[in-house]
Scaffold this motif. Structure first.
Motif, mmCIF file in Angstrom:
data_model
loop_
_atom_site.group_PDB
_atom_site.id
_atom_site.type_symbol
_atom_site.label_atom_id
_atom_site.label_comp_id
_atom_site.label_asym_id
_atom_site.label_seq_id
_atom_site.Cartn_x
_atom_site.Cartn_y
_atom_site.Cartn_z
ATOM 1 N N THR A 179 11.731 -4.570 0.713
ATOM 2 C CA THR A 179 12.608 -3.467 0.354
ATOM 3 C C THR A 179 11.736 -2.285 -0.040
ATOM 4 O O THR A 179 10.522 -2.400 -0.195
ATOM 5 N N ALA A 180 12.382 -1.132 -0.242
ATOM 6 C CA ALA A 180 11.647 0.063 -0.630
ATOM 7 C C ALA A 180 11.549 0.220 -2.144
ATOM 8 O O ALA A 180 11.005 1.211 -2.624
ATOM 9 N N HIS A 181 12.061 -0.742 -2.903
ATOM 10 C CA HIS A 181 11.988 -0.658 -4.367
ATOM 11 C C HIS A 181 10.533 -0.664 -4.824
ATOM 12 O O HIS A 181 9.737 -1.495 -4.382
ATOM 13 N N VAL A 182 10.194 0.247 -5.733
ATOM 14 C CA VAL A 182 8.840 0.343 -6.260
ATOM 15 C C VAL A 182 8.857 -0.013 -7.746
ATOM 16 O O VAL A 182 9.378 0.723 -8.577
ATOM 17 N N ALA A 202 0.838 -1.204 0.000
ATOM 18 C CA ALA A 202 0.000 0.000 0.000
ATOM 19 C C ALA A 202 0.873 1.255 0.000
ATOM 20 O O ALA A 202 0.567 2.242 -0.686
ATOM 21 N N ALA A 203 1.979 1.221 0.764
ATOM 22 C CA ALA A 203 2.895 2.361 0.787
ATOM 23 C C ALA A 203 3.538 2.559 -0.586
ATOM 24 O O ALA A 203 3.714 3.692 -1.048
ATOM 25 N N LYS A 204 3.892 1.473 -1.251
ATOM 26 C CA LYS A 204 4.489 1.583 -2.576
ATOM 27 C C LYS A 204 3.485 2.131 -3.584
ATOM 28 O O LYS A 204 3.850 2.907 -4.478
ATOM 29 N N GLN A 205 2.227 1.736 -3.440
ATOM 30 C CA GLN A 205 1.186 2.283 -4.323
ATOM 31 C C GLN A 205 1.059 3.789 -4.132
ATOM 32 O O GLN A 205 0.915 4.547 -5.102
ATOM 33 N N ARG A 206 1.144 4.243 -2.883
ATOM 34 C CA ARG A 206 1.079 5.689 -2.630
ATOM 35 C C ARG A 206 2.264 6.406 -3.265
ATOM 36 O O ARG A 206 2.112 7.493 -3.831
ATOM 37 N N VAL A 207 3.461 5.804 -3.161
ATOM 38 C CA VAL A 207 4.647 6.409 -3.768
ATOM 39 C C VAL A 207 4.445 6.564 -5.268
ATOM 40 O O VAL A 207 4.754 7.615 -5.852
ATOM 41 N N LEU A 208 3.923 5.528 -5.916
ATOM 42 C CA LEU A 208 3.697 5.590 -7.357
ATOM 43 C C LEU A 208 2.725 6.711 -7.704
ATOM 44 O O LEU A 208 2.998 7.538 -8.588
ATOM 45 N N MET A 209 1.587 6.770 -7.014
ATOM 46 C CA MET A 209 0.583 7.774 -7.338
ATOM 47 C C MET A 209 1.095 9.192 -7.061
ATOM 48 O O MET A 209 0.836 10.120 -7.841
ATOM 49 N N GLU A 210 1.838 9.354 -5.976
ATOM 50 C CA GLU A 210 2.399 10.671 -5.671
ATOM 51 C C GLU A 210 3.400 11.104 -6.732
ATOM 52 O O GLU A 210 3.426 12.278 -7.132
ATOM 53 N N ASN A 211 4.219 10.167 -7.219
ATOM 54 C CA ASN A 211 5.180 10.500 -8.270
ATOM 55 C C ASN A 211 4.479 10.863 -9.567
ATOM 56 O O ASN A 211 4.880 11.814 -10.251
ATOM 57 N N LEU A 212 3.454 10.116 -9.930
ATOM 58 C CA LEU A 212 2.719 10.419 -11.154
ATOM 59 C C LEU A 212 2.120 11.823 -11.102
ATOM 60 O O LEU A 212 2.186 12.575 -12.086
ATOM 61 N N ARG A 252 -4.371 5.179 -18.989
ATOM 62 C CA ARG A 252 -5.568 4.387 -18.706
ATOM 63 C C ARG A 252 -5.506 3.717 -17.336
ATOM 64 O O ARG A 252 -6.528 3.641 -16.629
ATOM 65 N N ALA A 253 -4.336 3.200 -16.988
ATOM 66 C CA ALA A 253 -4.242 2.456 -15.726
ATOM 67 C C ALA A 253 -2.787 2.391 -15.280
ATOM 68 O O ALA A 253 -1.861 2.461 -16.091
ATOM 69 N N ALA A 254 -2.602 2.249 -13.980
ATOM 70 C CA ALA A 254 -1.257 2.082 -13.416
ATOM 71 C C ALA A 254 -1.382 1.389 -12.068
ATOM 72 O O ALA A 254 -2.392 1.514 -11.375
ATOM 73 N N GLY A 255 -0.337 0.650 -11.708
ATOM 74 C CA GLY A 255 -0.324 -0.025 -10.417
ATOM 75 C C GLY A 255 1.058 -0.569 -10.113
ATOM 76 O O GLY A 255 1.944 -0.574 -10.974
ATOM 77 N N VAL A 256 1.239 -1.024 -8.886
ATOM 78 C CA VAL A 256 2.552 -1.500 -8.451
ATOM 79 C C VAL A 256 2.622 -3.023 -8.492
ATOM 80 O O VAL A 256 1.605 -3.726 -8.455
ATOM 81 N N MET A 257 3.871 -3.513 -8.549
ATOM 82 C CA MET A 257 4.161 -4.938 -8.529
ATOM 83 C C MET A 257 5.232 -5.153 -7.477
ATOM 84 O O MET A 257 6.274 -4.494 -7.515
ATOM 85 N N ASP A 258 4.998 -6.067 -6.549
ATOM 86 C CA ASP A 258 5.939 -6.236 -5.436
ATOM 87 C C ASP A 258 7.068 -7.185 -5.833
ATOM 88 O O ASP A 258 7.171 -8.304 -5.327
ATOM 89 N N MET A 259 7.933 -6.689 -6.734
ATOM 90 C CA MET A 259 9.057 -7.495 -7.218
ATOM 91 C C MET A 259 10.093 -7.725 -6.123
ATOM 92 O O MET A 259 10.782 -8.741 -6.112
ATOM 93 N N PHE A 260 10.215 -6.764 -5.194
ATOM 94 C CA PHE A 260 11.211 -6.837 -4.121
ATOM 95 C C PHE A 260 10.537 -6.688 -2.755
ATOM 96 O O PHE A 260 10.649 -5.633 -2.118
#
Length: 434
Positions: free
Chosen positions: A422-425, A90-100, A411-419
């Protein structure tokens, strides 16, 4: 003596530290989570922010969990083991949306559900540091310390590495300590395929006959394949000339990709399967489509694409990967795919593949993003683009370019928990005109 302070933690930084404030000045606190009150020790003071380390959690977050690894906090391999995995994503999703929004000034029309997989024992690629510590008269093998990367963390095991290696850090340290070159062996690379795991030993001095015997015995006992690296990447050779190549399957076993131990492959095998399936779904491929796959590597996306489209062109900057991608296509009987070597950060006027017509585009760039190639692409003729990203900042920048300069909609965006832990997004985004 370091100054101790009490802090209310309000946010999470990009590297997984809690963020609090003292008299308005930001303080990054290792080991703290949003919503917590902690007692911390200031370890560094800078002009615009301070750094601290948690001593005691006075009021814990509901998202706090007990780290699985005994070395968490010391080892720099993970930053978020003290945070519930659902809260991490959820934190990584917030990071992505804030960056966008902040960098790209774009907002996706829909947010994709996060992609997740097994959170432990997932890491099939890693570079481990090796150090003979004279004062301790022993060898350390592992990731570097979080507080001081000059030092190797003293770990007996690693919970995120594939178990074949993660459960054997102490054995590896013992193995190296018995070698004549123990002080001339700075790192071990880990590379795991589906049925075999390889260790690449970087050694600065030649091995003795006894060293080779010890390594051969270790390989025989553990099933690990030992490779030696006396120089650059091209110097890697298996200790046993009969060692079979590493490989991993894709598309539910329909494809098999071979790779060398130092080749780039996605770190998380389980997530890689999920990521490819999602990318294929978002591309909405039809049998008549022609697809351009940029930064294609070994053909991780290219070959699954080729099983579904009329033709696929893969482009990659590293010539060795391009050659192995071609070999993988031939090995899998795919004749509708071609590969080209090109530096995608440079002008490419005159490239035949660049002048062709495409129905779909897949981008999977490095951390620096794809801004070097985007202006050169025939985007006006490509209605759908899928962008796989390992850095939310460069994705956000490129998303702004695609939307404002090339007429796409995000159209769409989301995160993938590859790591995990870790803090990698890592993220994926769909751009369309239709």
């Amino acid at each position: 003596m370091a100054r101790e302070v009490e802090l209310e933690i309000q946010d999470l930084s990009h590297d997984g530290r809690g963020v609090g404030r003292i008299d308005g000045k930001a303080v990054f606190v290792a080991g703290a989570l949003p919503g917590e009150r902690v007692r911390a020790s200031l370890v560094s003071r800078k002009r615009n922010f301070d750094e601290a380390r948690t001593i005691e959690v006075l009021e814990a977050s509901a998202d706090r969990v007990v780290p699985k690894c005994a070395a968490f906090g010391l080892c720099g391999g993970c930053a978020l083991q003290h945070m519930d995995p659902a809260a991490q994503i959820a934190a990584k999703q917030r990071v992505l949306m804030e960056n966008l929004e902040r960098i790209g000034h774009v907002t996706p029309e829909s947010v994709l559900p996060p992609l997740t997989d097994a959170p432990w024992g997932y890491r099939r690629k890693a570079r481990l540091g090796v150090k003979y510590v004279r004062k301790k008269e022993r060898v350390l093998v592992g990731f570097r310390e979080a507080a001081d990367p000059r030092f190797i963390a003293d770990c007996q095991r690693c919970e995120v590495l594939v178990p074949e290696v993660g459960e054997r850090l102490a054995e590896l340290a013992e193995l190296v300590s018995g070698l004549s070159i123990r002080e001339q062996l700075p790192q071990i690379e880990v590379a795991a395929g589906d049925s075999q795991t390889a260790l690449v030993l970087r050694h600065l001095q030649p091995l003795s006959a006894a060293d080779r015997e010890a390594l051969s015995a270790f390989a025989a006992r553990t099933g690990l394949a030992i490779h030696l690296q006396p120089g650059g990447n091209d110097s890697v050779v298996p200790l046993d000339p009969g060692t079979p190549p590493l490989q991993f399957a894709l598309d539910e076993g329909a494809l098999s990709l071979e790779f060398r131990p130092l080749d780039f492959v996605q770190v998380n095998a389980g997530m890689n399967h999920r990521m490819i399936a999602l990318a294929l779904q978002l591309l909405d491929l039809q049998p008549q489509h022609r697809v351009l796959d940029l930064f294609c590597g070994l053909g991780n996306f290219t070959l699954p694409l080729a099983r579904r489209a009329a033709a696929v062109v893969g482009v990659e900057g590293e010539a060795g990967l391009v050659q192995r991608a071609r070999e993988n296509a031939q090995r899998n009987g795919l004749s509708n795919v071609s590969f080209h070597a090109a530096d995608l950060s440079k002008p490419l006027a005159g490239a035949d593949w660049l002048a062709a017509d495409y129905d779909r585009l897949l981008l999977d760039p490095p951390r620096t993003g794809a801004d070097g190639i985007i202006p050169q692409l025939p985007l006006s003729r490509i209605p759908r683009v899928v962008y796989v990203s390992c850095h939310p900042g460069s994705l956000a920048r490129d998303a702004g370019i695609l939307v404002r300069e090339h007429g796409y909609r995000l159209r769409a965006a989301g995160v993938m928990d590859m790591f995990p832990h870790t803090a990698h997004v890592e993220s994926i985004a769909l751009f369309g005109r239709d």
